[in-house]
Motif scaffolding. Structure first.
Motif, PDB file in Angstrom:
ATOM      1  N   SER A  21       0.604  -0.967  -0.285  1.00 40.34           N
ATOM      2  CA  SER A  21      -0.017  -0.080   0.360  1.00 40.34           C
ATOM      3  C   SER A  21       1.104   1.192  -0.521  1.00 40.34           C
ATOM      4  O   SER A  21       0.775   2.073  -0.414  1.00 40.34           O
ATOM      5  N   ALA A  72      -6.593   5.925  -2.257  1.00 40.88           N
ATOM      6  CA  ALA A  72      -6.890   5.972  -1.301  1.00 40.88           C
ATOM      7  C   ALA A  72      -6.476   4.734   0.390  1.00 40.88           C
ATOM      8  O   ALA A  72      -7.037   5.405   1.247  1.00 40.88           O
ATOM      9  N   SER A  73      -6.220   4.130  -0.031  1.00 41.56           N
ATOM     10  CA  SER A  73      -5.519   2.711   0.902  1.00 41.56           C
ATOM     11  C   SER A  73      -4.378   3.255   1.838  1.00 41.56           C
ATOM     12  O   SER A  73      -4.426   3.290   2.623  1.00 41.56           O
ATOM     13  N   LEU A  76      -5.806   5.791   3.649  1.00 37.57           N
ATOM     14  CA  LEU A  76      -6.172   5.067   4.636  1.00 37.57           C
ATOM     15  C   LEU A  76      -4.916   4.640   5.970  1.00 37.57           C
ATOM     16  O   LEU A  76      -4.346   4.787   7.760  1.00 37.57           O
ATOM     17  N   HIS A  81      -7.457  10.500   6.200  1.00 40.06           N
ATOM     18  CA  HIS A  81      -8.746  10.037   6.108  1.00 40.06           C
ATOM     19  C   HIS A  81      -9.629  11.424   6.634  1.00 40.06           C
ATOM     20  O   HIS A  81      -9.128  11.892   8.100  1.00 40.06           O
ATOM     21  N   THR A 104     -13.258  -0.206  11.377  1.00 41.29           N
ATOM     22  CA  THR A 104     -12.901  -0.653  10.213  1.00 41.29           C
ATOM     23  C   THR A 104     -13.428  -1.735   9.658  1.00 41.29           C
ATOM     24  O   THR A 104     -14.374  -1.812   8.495  1.00 41.29           O
ATOM     25  N   LEU A 108     -15.779   0.501   7.339  1.00 40.13           N
ATOM     26  CA  LEU A 108     -15.288   0.633   5.928  1.00 40.13           C
ATOM     27  C   LEU A 108     -15.424  -1.007   5.473  1.00 40.13           C
ATOM     28  O   LEU A 108     -16.279  -0.899   4.159  1.00 40.13           O
ATOM     29  N   MET A 112     -16.988  -1.717   2.027  1.00 38.60           N
ATOM     30  CA  MET A 112     -16.373  -1.554   0.456  1.00 38.60           C
ATOM     31  C   MET A 112     -16.965  -2.771  -0.075  1.00 38.60           C
ATOM     32  O   MET A 112     -17.057  -3.048  -1.082  1.00 38.60           O
ATOM     33  N   MET A 156      -9.189  -0.946  -0.586  1.00 42.34           N
ATOM     34  CA  MET A 156      -9.403  -0.538   1.112  1.00 42.34           C
ATOM     35  C   MET A 156      -9.876  -1.269   1.496  1.00 42.34           C
ATOM     36  O   MET A 156      -9.417  -1.364   2.886  1.00 42.34           O
ATOM     37  N   GLN A 159      -7.129  -2.906   2.591  1.00 37.34           N
ATOM     38  CA  GLN A 159      -5.679  -1.830   4.105  1.00 37.34           C
ATOM     39  C   GLN A 159      -6.349  -1.555   5.197  1.00 37.34           C
ATOM     40  O   GLN A 159      -5.971  -1.772   6.240  1.00 37.34           O
ATOM     41  N   GLY A 160      -7.356  -1.729   4.879  1.00 32.00           N
ATOM     42  CA  GLY A 160      -8.524  -1.807   6.493  1.00 32.00           C
ATOM     43  C   GLY A 160      -7.770  -3.453   6.998  1.00 32.00           C
ATOM     44  O   GLY A 160      -8.702  -3.446   8.358  1.00 32.00           O
TER      45      GLY A 160
END
Length: 190
Positions: A21, A72-73, A76, A81, A104, A108, A112, A156, A159-160
């Motif tokens: 990421s 975006a990741s 994050l 954000h 998350t 999140l 997603m 996302m 990364q989440g």
């Protein structure tokens, strides 16, 4: 954006996803420079030489979409954000980790997954016809542009997952956030 510092290490697979990421975000940052240069060239060509290029104009839109959706990741990862920070900043790192973990897992991730599920039909119908630009002479790759939607959500989610593990490890004491002495509090900045 600086990366948060911790004592302790994440599991190898999670750390590798986190590094990916980081590399993706840093790589995509170069597109911002390219986008700026192309936009400058568009303005110079239009106003100095009366030359207009739809491909150049659309390329700026494509680059912007790639940066916005795929980085975006990275945002994050760096906690960049938007956050309504009324109570969060004043609580201890373990409570912050709990708030982040709950956000998350329950906000999140479901959003997603929803984005992926609702975009698949939209994207696949665009791929079926290899959708191109509505403008004559434009970039014939709208189907690729639309593919950024599920790609964004997938990145996302990955990364989440990294963030959820990181916050869980903070809660269990396997990872300890190091407080950055360089970062002044909001009150001290004003």
């Amino acid at each position: 954006m600086s990366s948060p510092s911790y004592s302790g290490e994440l599991p190898a697979v999670i750390a590798k996803l986190d590094r990916c990421s980081e590399l993706l975000g840093r790589g995509l940052s170069w597109l911002v420079l390219a986008m700026m240069l192309v936009q400058f060239l568009i303005v110079v060509l239009r106003y100095m030489f009366n030359v207009n290029s739809i491909v150049m104009q659309e390329s700026v839109m494509y680059m912007h979409a790639v940066v916005f959706m795929l980085a975006a990741s990275y945002t994050l990862r760096h906690d960049g954000h938007v956050r309504v920070d009324i109570f969060y900043r004043g609580i201890r790192p373990k409570r912050q980790a709990l708030v982040d973990l709950v956000g998350t897992v329950f906000l999140l991730m479901p959003v997603m997954v929803f984005v992926i599920l609702t975009s698949l039909g939209y994207v696949s119908s665009s791929w079926r016809i290899f959708e191109g630009s509505p403008d004559t002479g434009g970039i014939p790759g709208v189907f690729l542009l639309k593919t950024l939607i599920p790609a964004f959500a997938g990145l996302m989610i990955l990364q989440g997952l990294v963030e959820a593990v990181r916050h869980w490890w903070i809660l269990t004491g396997r990872l300890v956030p190091l407080i950055d002495e360089q970062e002044p509090h909001l009150e001290e900045r004003i």
